[in-house]
Design a protein around this motif. Structure first.
Motif, PDB file in Angstrom:
ATOM      1  N   TYR A 159      11.352  -5.061   2.733  1.00  0.00           N
ATOM      2  CA  TYR A 159      10.236  -5.078   3.669  1.00  0.00           C
ATOM      3  C   TYR A 159       9.528  -3.719   3.660  1.00  0.00           C
ATOM      4  O   TYR A 159      10.140  -2.694   3.364  1.00  0.00           O
ATOM      5  CB  TYR A 159      10.727  -5.360   5.084  1.00  0.00           C
ATOM      6  CG  TYR A 159      11.560  -6.607   5.213  1.00  0.00           C
ATOM      7  CD1 TYR A 159      12.949  -6.532   5.182  1.00  0.00           C
ATOM      8  CD2 TYR A 159      10.961  -7.856   5.363  1.00  0.00           C
ATOM      9  CE1 TYR A 159      13.731  -7.679   5.305  1.00  0.00           C
ATOM     10  CE2 TYR A 159      11.735  -9.003   5.483  1.00  0.00           C
ATOM     11  CZ  TYR A 159      13.107  -8.911   5.454  1.00  0.00           C
ATOM     12  OH  TYR A 159      13.882 -10.042   5.559  1.00  0.00           O
ATOM     13  N   LEU A 160       8.264  -3.743   4.039  1.00  0.00           N
ATOM     14  CA  LEU A 160       7.543  -2.500   4.257  1.00  0.00           C
ATOM     15  C   LEU A 160       6.751  -2.653   5.554  1.00  0.00           C
ATOM     16  O   LEU A 160       5.786  -3.426   5.608  1.00  0.00           O
ATOM     17  CB  LEU A 160       6.603  -2.181   3.094  1.00  0.00           C
ATOM     18  CG  LEU A 160       5.899  -0.828   3.189  1.00  0.00           C
ATOM     19  CD1 LEU A 160       6.922   0.311   3.044  1.00  0.00           C
ATOM     20  CD2 LEU A 160       4.816  -0.696   2.122  1.00  0.00           C
ATOM     21  N   GLN A 161       7.215  -1.969   6.580  1.00  0.00           N
ATOM     22  CA  GLN A 161       6.493  -1.947   7.856  1.00  0.00           C
ATOM     23  C   GLN A 161       5.475  -0.822   7.787  1.00  0.00           C
ATOM     24  O   GLN A 161       5.851   0.338   7.584  1.00  0.00           O
ATOM     25  CB  GLN A 161       7.464  -1.728   9.012  1.00  0.00           C
ATOM     26  CG  GLN A 161       6.787  -1.642  10.368  1.00  0.00           C
ATOM     27  CD  GLN A 161       6.147  -2.938  10.789  1.00  0.00           C
ATOM     28  OE1 GLN A 161       6.738  -4.004  10.644  1.00  0.00           O
ATOM     29  NE2 GLN A 161       4.932  -2.866  11.325  1.00  0.00           N
ATOM     30  N   MET A 162       4.222  -1.163   7.952  1.00  0.00           N
ATOM     31  CA  MET A 162       3.143  -0.183   7.836  1.00  0.00           C
ATOM     32  C   MET A 162       2.445  -0.077   9.189  1.00  0.00           C
ATOM     33  O   MET A 162       1.862  -1.049   9.673  1.00  0.00           O
ATOM     34  CB  MET A 162       2.151  -0.611   6.754  1.00  0.00           C
ATOM     35  CG  MET A 162       2.795  -0.846   5.397  1.00  0.00           C
ATOM     36  SD  MET A 162       1.615  -1.187   4.084  1.00  0.00           S
ATOM     37  CE  MET A 162       0.972  -2.772   4.622  1.00  0.00           C
ATOM     38  N   ASN A 163       2.522   1.091   9.786  1.00  0.00           N
ATOM     39  CA  ASN A 163       1.890   1.359  11.078  1.00  0.00           C
ATOM     40  C   ASN A 163       0.822   2.428  10.915  1.00  0.00           C
ATOM     41  O   ASN A 163       0.800   3.150   9.920  1.00  0.00           O
ATOM     42  CB  ASN A 163       2.934   1.825  12.091  1.00  0.00           C
ATOM     43  CG  ASN A 163       3.999   0.781  12.355  1.00  0.00           C
ATOM     44  OD1 ASN A 163       3.743  -0.422  12.296  1.00  0.00           O
ATOM     45  ND2 ASN A 163       5.208   1.234  12.652  1.00  0.00           N
ATOM     46  N   SER A 164      -0.037   2.529  11.908  1.00  0.00           N
ATOM     47  CA  SER A 164      -1.102   3.545  11.912  1.00  0.00           C
ATOM     48  C   SER A 164      -1.854   3.550  10.588  1.00  0.00           C
ATOM     49  O   SER A 164      -2.074   4.602   9.974  1.00  0.00           O
ATOM     50  CB  SER A 164      -0.498   4.928  12.188  1.00  0.00           C
ATOM     51  OG  SER A 164       0.185   4.940  13.429  1.00  0.00           O
ATOM     52  N   LEU A 165      -2.237   2.377  10.158  1.00  0.00           N
ATOM     53  CA  LEU A 165      -2.881   2.241   8.851  1.00  0.00           C
ATOM     54  C   LEU A 165      -4.218   2.962   8.816  1.00  0.00           C
ATOM     55  O   LEU A 165      -4.955   3.012   9.819  1.00  0.00           O
ATOM     56  CB  LEU A 165      -3.057   0.771   8.498  1.00  0.00           C
ATOM     57  CG  LEU A 165      -1.775   0.084   8.021  1.00  0.00           C
ATOM     58  CD1 LEU A 165      -1.864  -1.418   8.155  1.00  0.00           C
ATOM     59  CD2 LEU A 165      -1.468   0.482   6.585  1.00  0.00           C
ATOM     60  N   LYS A 166      -4.509   3.525   7.640  1.00  0.00           N
ATOM     61  CA  LYS A 166      -5.740   4.280   7.425  1.00  0.00           C
ATOM     62  C   LYS A 166      -6.557   3.624   6.308  1.00  0.00           C
ATOM     63  O   LYS A 166      -5.991   2.917   5.465  1.00  0.00           O
ATOM     64  CB  LYS A 166      -5.389   5.711   7.022  1.00  0.00           C
ATOM     65  CG  LYS A 166      -4.532   6.457   8.015  1.00  0.00           C
ATOM     66  CD  LYS A 166      -4.163   7.837   7.494  1.00  0.00           C
ATOM     67  CE  LYS A 166      -3.310   8.600   8.477  1.00  0.00           C
ATOM     68  NZ  LYS A 166      -2.961   9.957   7.964  1.00  0.00           N
ATOM     69  N   PRO A 167      -7.848   3.878   6.267  1.00  0.00           N
ATOM     70  CA  PRO A 167      -8.669   3.290   5.192  1.00  0.00           C
ATOM     71  C   PRO A 167      -8.131   3.602   3.793  1.00  0.00           C
ATOM     72  O   PRO A 167      -8.227   2.755   2.893  1.00  0.00           O
ATOM     73  CB  PRO A 167     -10.034   3.930   5.430  1.00  0.00           C
ATOM     74  CG  PRO A 167     -10.070   4.173   6.908  1.00  0.00           C
ATOM     75  CD  PRO A 167      -8.660   4.581   7.265  1.00  0.00           C
ATOM     76  N   GLU A 168      -7.553   4.787   3.626  1.00  0.00           N
ATOM     77  CA  GLU A 168      -7.034   5.158   2.314  1.00  0.00           C
ATOM     78  C   GLU A 168      -5.770   4.392   1.925  1.00  0.00           C
ATOM     79  O   GLU A 168      -5.283   4.535   0.805  1.00  0.00           O
ATOM     80  CB  GLU A 168      -6.770   6.671   2.232  1.00  0.00           C
ATOM     81  CG  GLU A 168      -5.907   7.211   3.335  1.00  0.00           C
ATOM     82  CD  GLU A 168      -6.730   7.809   4.482  1.00  0.00           C
ATOM     83  OE1 GLU A 168      -7.773   7.197   4.845  1.00  0.00           O
ATOM     84  OE2 GLU A 168      -6.311   8.867   5.001  1.00  0.00           O
TER      85      GLU A 168
END
Length: 120
Positions: free
Chosen positions: A79-88
């Motif tokens: 799994y990959l939990q991705m938080n506080s995502l940014k445009p980059e």
């Protein structure tokens, strides 16, 4: 034959979260390292996060503190939990697994990729 099937990508606003999953199926002895890579348009594929079978992790500097990689060995899933995502963070995300075949050869496999797009 081993297959890696990814899910969880999509369109999200900056600051949002997504959780990617990658499940391995087929006939094999076990799975060693698993990881997530990404490739943005016009850029090379880069390692985002990796995890050993024992749970040791490493991350791309730009995602430290925002992304968390984990795995469930019983389910052959990473799994990959991705938080506080940014445009980059916009890219196609690929799962990778180092799989031990039934005759104990280690082979690398890739998932088909899942698109993550940041847009306000």
């Amino acid at each position: 034959q081993v297959q890696l099937v990814e899910s969880g990508g999509g369109l999200v606003q900056p600051g949002g979260s997504l959780r990617l999953s990658c499940a391995a199926s087929g006939s094999f002895f076990g799975i060693n390292d698993m990881g997530w890579y990404r490739q943005a348009p016009g850029k090379e594929r880069e390692l985002v996060a990796a995890i050993t079978r024992g749970g040791s992790t490493n991350y791309l500097d730009s995602v430290k503190g925002r992304f968390t990689i984990s795995r469930d060995n019983a389910k052959n899933t990473v799994y990959l939990q991705m938080n506080s995502l940014k445009p980059e963070d916009t890219a196609v995300y690929y799962c990778n697994a180092r799989v031990l075949s039934l005759n104990l050869r280690e082979l690398g496999y890739w998932g088909q990729g899942t698109q993550v797009t940041l847009s306000s």
